[in-house]
Design an enzyme around this catalytic site. Structure first.
Site, PDB file in Angstrom:
ATOM      1  N   LYS A  29     -46.889   3.830 -13.502  1.00 35.07           N
ATOM      2  CA  LYS A  29     -47.789   2.927 -12.775  1.00 35.07           C
ATOM      3  C   LYS A  29     -49.235   3.053 -13.265  1.00 35.07           C
ATOM      4  O   LYS A  29     -49.623   4.019 -13.919  1.00 35.07           O
ATOM      5  CB  LYS A  29     -47.665   3.171 -11.274  1.00 35.07           C
ATOM      6  CG  LYS A  29     -46.350   2.610 -10.747  1.00 35.07           C
ATOM      7  CD  LYS A  29     -46.215   2.623  -9.254  1.00 35.07           C
ATOM      8  CE  LYS A  29     -44.918   1.890  -8.869  1.00 35.07           C
ATOM      9  NZ  LYS A  29     -44.601   2.028  -7.450  1.00 35.07           N
TER      10      LYS A  29
ATOM     11  N   ARG B  46     -37.712   7.567  -8.389  1.00 33.40           N
ATOM     12  CA  ARG B  46     -37.376   6.273  -9.002  1.00 33.40           C
ATOM     13  C   ARG B  46     -38.148   6.161 -10.318  1.00 33.40           C
ATOM     14  O   ARG B  46     -39.382   6.135 -10.312  1.00 33.40           O
ATOM     15  CB  ARG B  46     -37.744   5.142  -8.042  1.00 33.40           C
ATOM     16  CG  ARG B  46     -37.357   3.746  -8.494  1.00 33.40           C
ATOM     17  CD  ARG B  46     -37.691   2.730  -7.404  1.00 33.40           C
ATOM     18  NE  ARG B  46     -37.318   1.379  -7.791  1.00 33.40           N
ATOM     19  CZ  ARG B  46     -38.104   0.541  -8.459  1.00 33.40           C
ATOM     20  NH1 ARG B  46     -39.326   0.926  -8.825  1.00 33.40           N
ATOM     21  NH2 ARG B  46     -37.689  -0.677  -8.774  1.00 33.40           N
TER      22      ARG B  46
END
Length: 506
Positions: A451, A486
């Site tokens: 991210k 994840r």
């Protein structure tokens, strides 16, 4: 028949025990002969224990919960789900055990008859005491009342000696005293510290995970004890515009190839997303999402190596969730926590699959707006907002034992706030525990993979270059209590997970 007389306790005994808890009124029922008088009209908060070790145990639970609701027992909270060794009569299968809090207008003996009828309808017969049974429903508490009659004793007389009863009972509470009724339940405990002390005297959390008492989530065709290892969820985006791998998996063959690679690298769960949730992503319709998703699921469920692995669908549409589960998905991963489709939680409740509830303010087009990044204490506020969404899901029929919590790293958070969450998972659990211990025990999923905040910290503008930073972030999360990570890069993160798990076991 019996006549039940209302008696007010004296200042001795029970009265002294509850005096410091704001002196709630009590009713004490004694047996006599003549006629039967029951409480009616006003709602009473009750606690009912569930157990099953014959037939399809989980189906028996689900059927009992459904029949309870249909019979005027409105369930407000669920304990965690436990697989437990049998007590007293040990030569029988393991039980599933849990408990629920509910509100009902039924009087205590009327409630008992309702529960007995449900047991009978599900298939319970007289059998031997403490022996095998398809369903067992016991009234643990009834309002603020102590009941002692020929057919009913409340509180249930064996609560205090049974870890498989005390564990889900304590789950139904918050660490903060909530109301007078809960205060009364504490006062009826055998210990001055209330139910919490009674639970600790039995062994408390130290008992969980042992052979005789495992906290589990029903998922796929098995019971998942998430305390044994951290699970790795691999990400496959079926989108042309996802921030990391958009456009890579646009055909079924490329997806199947990626699935095989992830399986060879040790993935536990594969999460398929057919709609981008990156900042400012445009929204697809449910049908457009299904058009991308269904051909992939149809192919993936046929892969033999998927046996024992789990399929998750990343969607905020109830229609997509429903069709995906019919095709073989076993989890629903909702970034909106039920806020972008008002039917989502009711549909997932009917699907009877685990529900990943994520924290996000706004939607993908607004989540990074200035107003959505305002927090006084990000961990406490994320916990508070998550609890509200999970509680809504629970009232829709999703029990606590099917909930997975995701604090939403990268969603309506800036870099500093994402770091606070990674370091503050224990705080998030503790804040949720103030309202519901069951929900505070739920598995926590984190998704920092590749991210933007990692790129900002490490000066890595390309998402593909952020894998080392991802490993560092998931390591911090696991050591702080995360149960599922994840990730895009399965191989390297599986290694990181193994090292973290080894440290935690040591």
């Amino acid at each position: 028949m019996s006549l039940f007389k209302r008696l007010i306790p004296t200042k001795q005994g029970l009265g002294d025990a509850i005096n410091h808890l704001r002196g709630p009124s009590f009713c004490l029922f004694h047996s006599a002969s003549d006629s039967n008088m029951e409480l009616h009209s006003q709602d009473q908060e009750v606690v009912i224990a569930l157990g099953s070790n014959v037939g399809q145990r989980l189906h028996n639970f689900n059927k009992a919960l459904q029949m309870m609701k249909q019979s005027g027992i409105n369930i407000t909270r669920h304990g965690c789900l436990y697989e437990t060794a049998p007590a007293y009569v040990t030569d029988q299968p393991h039980f599933l055990n849990s408990a629920v809090r509910a509100v009902t207008k039924h009087g205590p003996h009327e409630l008992l008859e309702v529960l007995k009828k449900i047991e009978k309808d599900i298939g319970r017969t007289a059998g031997i005491r403490y022996g095998p049974r398809p369903i067992d429903l016991d009234i643990l508490f009834y309002g603020k009342f102590r009941i002692d009659s020929a057919t009913l004793t409340v509180p249930h007389e064996r609560i205090w000696e049974r870890p498989f009863v005390m564990a889900p009972l304590v789950d139904l509470l918050g660490s903060d005293i909530e109301n007078d009724t809960v205060a009364c339940w504490h006062s009826l405990s055998r210990h001055s510290g209330g139910l919490f002390e009674s639970w600790e005297k039995l062994g408390g959390e130290h008992l969980i995970g042992k052979e005789g008492l495992k906290r589990v989530i029903p998922i796929g065709n098995h019971l998942w004890d998430w305390s044994q290892k951290t699970s790795v969820m691999g990400i496959i985006n079926l989108t042309p515009d996802s921030f990391s791998d958009g456009g890579k998996f646009q055909c079924v063959d490329s997806v199947v190839s990626q699935v095989h690679l992830m399986l060879s690298e040790g993935v536990d769960i594969i999460d398929f997303g057919a709609q981008s949730t990156r900042p400012m992503a445009s929204r697809l319709s449910p049908q457009e999402e299904l058009d991308r998703l269904m051909p992939v699921l149809e192919a993936v469920v046929k892969i033999p190596e998927m046996n024992g692995k789990l399929i998750s669908v990343d969607t905020f549409y109830s229609e997509v969730a429903s069709e995906a589960v019919k095709m073989g998905a076993q989890l629903v991963n909702d970034v909106s926590g039920g806020r972008l489709d008002p039917n989502m939680t009711k549909v997932v409740a009917g699907l009877e699959v685990p529900y990943v509830t994520m924290h996000m303010r706004g939607d993908p087009t607004t989540m990074q707006n200035t107003e959505n990044l305002q927090y006084d204490d990000v961990c406490k506020q994320v916990a508070s907002e998550l609890y509200l969404r999970i509680n809504d899901a629970e009232l829709s029929g999703i029990p606590a034992w099917r909930v997975i919590i995701d604090p939403g790293i990268g969603f309506s958070k800036n870099t500093r706030q994402n770091l606070d969450i990674l370091m503050g998972l224990p705080t998030i659990r503790a804040e949720i525990a103030k309202k519901s211990l069951a929900l505070s025990h739920a598995p926590v999923l984190i998704g920092p993979s590749r991210k933007r905040f990692l790129g900002e910290i490490c000066s890595r503008p390309a998402a593909i270059e952020r894998d080392p930073a991802t490993i560092a972030s998931i390591t911090a999360g696991i050591l702080g209590g995360a149960n599922i990570v994840r990730v895009h890069n399965v191989r390297d993160n599986v290694d990181a997970v193994k090292v973290c798990d080894a440290m935690l076991k040591k």
